[in-house]
Design a protein around this motif. Structure first.
Motif, mmCIF file in Angstrom:
data_model
loop_
_atom_site.group_PDB
_atom_site.id
_atom_site.type_symbol
_atom_site.label_atom_id
_atom_site.label_comp_id
_atom_site.label_asym_id
_atom_site.label_seq_id
_atom_site.Cartn_x
_atom_site.Cartn_y
_atom_site.Cartn_z
ATOM 1 N N LYS A 159 36.897 21.454 33.262
ATOM 2 C CA LYS A 159 37.967 21.076 34.868
ATOM 3 C C LYS A 159 38.978 21.348 34.882
ATOM 4 N N TRP A 160 39.462 22.344 34.137
ATOM 5 C CA TRP A 160 40.525 23.634 34.389
ATOM 6 C C TRP A 160 40.378 24.645 35.372
ATOM 7 N N SER A 161 41.215 25.757 35.725
ATOM 8 C CA SER A 161 40.908 26.991 35.735
ATOM 9 C C SER A 161 41.811 27.656 35.001
ATOM 10 N N TYR A 162 41.301 29.015 34.357
ATOM 11 C CA TYR A 162 42.426 29.637 33.719
ATOM 12 C C TYR A 162 42.499 30.690 34.686
ATOM 13 N N CYS A 163 43.672 31.431 34.718
ATOM 14 C CA CYS A 163 43.517 33.013 34.778
ATOM 15 C C CYS A 163 44.778 33.567 33.687
ATOM 16 N N LYS A 164 43.730 35.113 33.920
ATOM 17 C CA LYS A 164 44.114 35.947 32.900
ATOM 18 C C LYS A 164 43.988 37.488 33.810
ATOM 19 N N ARG A 165 45.436 38.214 33.427
ATOM 20 C CA ARG A 165 45.874 39.490 34.114
ATOM 21 C C ARG A 165 44.744 40.426 33.111
ATOM 22 N N ASP A 166 43.846 41.413 34.984
ATOM 23 C CA ASP A 166 43.062 42.159 34.450
ATOM 24 C C ASP A 166 43.965 43.419 34.621
ATOM 25 N N GLU A 167 43.925 43.867 33.563
ATOM 26 C CA GLU A 167 44.935 45.461 32.529
ATOM 27 C C GLU A 167 44.285 47.045 32.915
ATOM 28 N N ASN A 168 43.252 46.900 33.358
ATOM 29 C CA ASN A 168 42.631 47.833 34.085
ATOM 30 C C ASN A 168 42.927 48.255 35.564
ATOM 31 N N VAL A 169 43.029 46.697 35.919
ATOM 32 C CA VAL A 169 43.171 46.533 38.213
ATOM 33 C C VAL A 169 44.783 46.824 38.453
ATOM 34 N N ILE A 170 45.279 46.271 37.294
ATOM 35 C CA ILE A 170 46.536 46.434 37.514
ATOM 36 C C ILE A 170 47.555 47.765 37.064
ATOM 37 N N ARG A 171 46.614 48.856 36.093
ATOM 38 C CA ARG A 171 47.225 49.733 35.998
ATOM 39 C C ARG A 171 46.702 50.833 37.220
ATOM 40 N N ASP A 172 45.117 50.136 37.540
ATOM 41 C CA ASP A 172 44.695 51.897 38.607
ATOM 42 C C ASP A 172 45.828 51.382 39.967
ATOM 43 N N TYR A 173 46.065 50.649 40.270
ATOM 44 C CA TYR A 173 47.132 50.144 41.542
ATOM 45 C C TYR A 173 48.823 50.421 40.753
ATOM 46 N N LEU A 174 48.823 50.870 39.434
ATOM 47 C CA LEU A 174 50.571 51.029 39.310
ATOM 48 C C LEU A 174 50.452 53.158 39.296
ATOM 49 N N GLU A 175 49.082 53.858 38.741
ATOM 50 C CA GLU A 175 48.870 55.182 38.942
ATOM 51 C C GLU A 175 48.669 55.125 40.285
ATOM 52 N N TRP A 176 48.119 54.633 41.407
ATOM 53 C CA TRP A 176 47.558 55.274 42.064
ATOM 54 C C TRP A 176 49.454 54.809 43.652
ATOM 55 N N LEU A 177 49.666 54.044 43.102
ATOM 56 C CA LEU A 177 51.146 54.279 43.538
ATOM 57 C C LEU A 177 52.281 54.634 43.324
ATOM 58 N N GLY A 178 52.042 55.354 42.112
ATOM 59 C CA GLY A 178 52.577 56.725 41.785
ATOM 60 C C GLY A 178 52.164 57.665 42.238
ATOM 61 N N ARG A 179 51.046 58.177 42.972
ATOM 62 C CA ARG A 179 50.465 58.895 43.326
ATOM 63 C C ARG A 179 50.892 58.532 44.520
ATOM 64 N N GLN A 180 51.614 57.899 45.126
ATOM 65 C CA GLN A 180 51.720 58.053 46.770
ATOM 66 C C GLN A 180 53.059 57.799 46.513
ATOM 67 N N LEU A 181 54.235 57.614 45.810
ATOM 68 C CA LEU A 181 54.958 58.223 46.044
ATOM 69 C C LEU A 181 55.391 59.268 45.599
ATOM 70 N N SER A 182 54.911 60.257 44.806
ATOM 71 C CA SER A 182 55.006 61.852 44.255
ATOM 72 C C SER A 182 55.841 62.334 45.581
ATOM 73 N N VAL A 183 56.485 63.573 44.746
ATOM 74 C CA VAL A 183 56.608 64.428 46.388
ATOM 75 C C VAL A 183 56.121 65.797 46.089
#
Length: 102
Positions: free
Chosen positions: A78-102
């Motif tokens: 009857k419960w729902s369990y949550c877990k981070r998806d490290e691959n998606v988070i890493r991909d987002y952070l890499e994408w964000l870094g590229r967007q902010l690069s000069v």
């Protein structure tokens, strides 16, 4: 992945707190008895308690994180369990870094 959904998910201190808590599930949720928090994830009820918010409020935040792909949600009994998806988070952070690069 829809980057606008991910940006929206990261634009909330509550959702950032959830991701920080889920980064160290044994530290913050080691007392969870129903399943191993590291392997299986953390019960939504325990996340709401850790945030000191009502369960519907926590559920809304968790759903936005799920839509962004930052967490997975697994139902067990009857419960729902949550877990981070490290691959998606890493991909987002890499994408964000590229967007902010000069």
């Amino acid at each position: 992945m829809d980057r606008s959904t991910q940006i929206k998910a990261m634009a909330s201190e509550t959702r950032m707190s959830i991701l920080r808590l889920l980064a160290e599930p044994n530290r913050y949720f080691g007392h969870q008895w129903s399943a191993d928090p590291m392997e299986f994830g953390v019960c939504m009820t325990m996340i709401a308690e850790a945030l000191a918010v009502a369960q519907p409020t926590a559920s809304r935040h968790l759903d936005i994180l799920r839509q962004a792909g930052f967490i997975t949600v697994r139902k067990y009994q009857k419960w729902s369990y949550c877990k981070r998806d490290e691959n998606v988070i890493r991909d987002y952070l890499e994408w964000l870094g590229r967007q902010l690069s000069v």
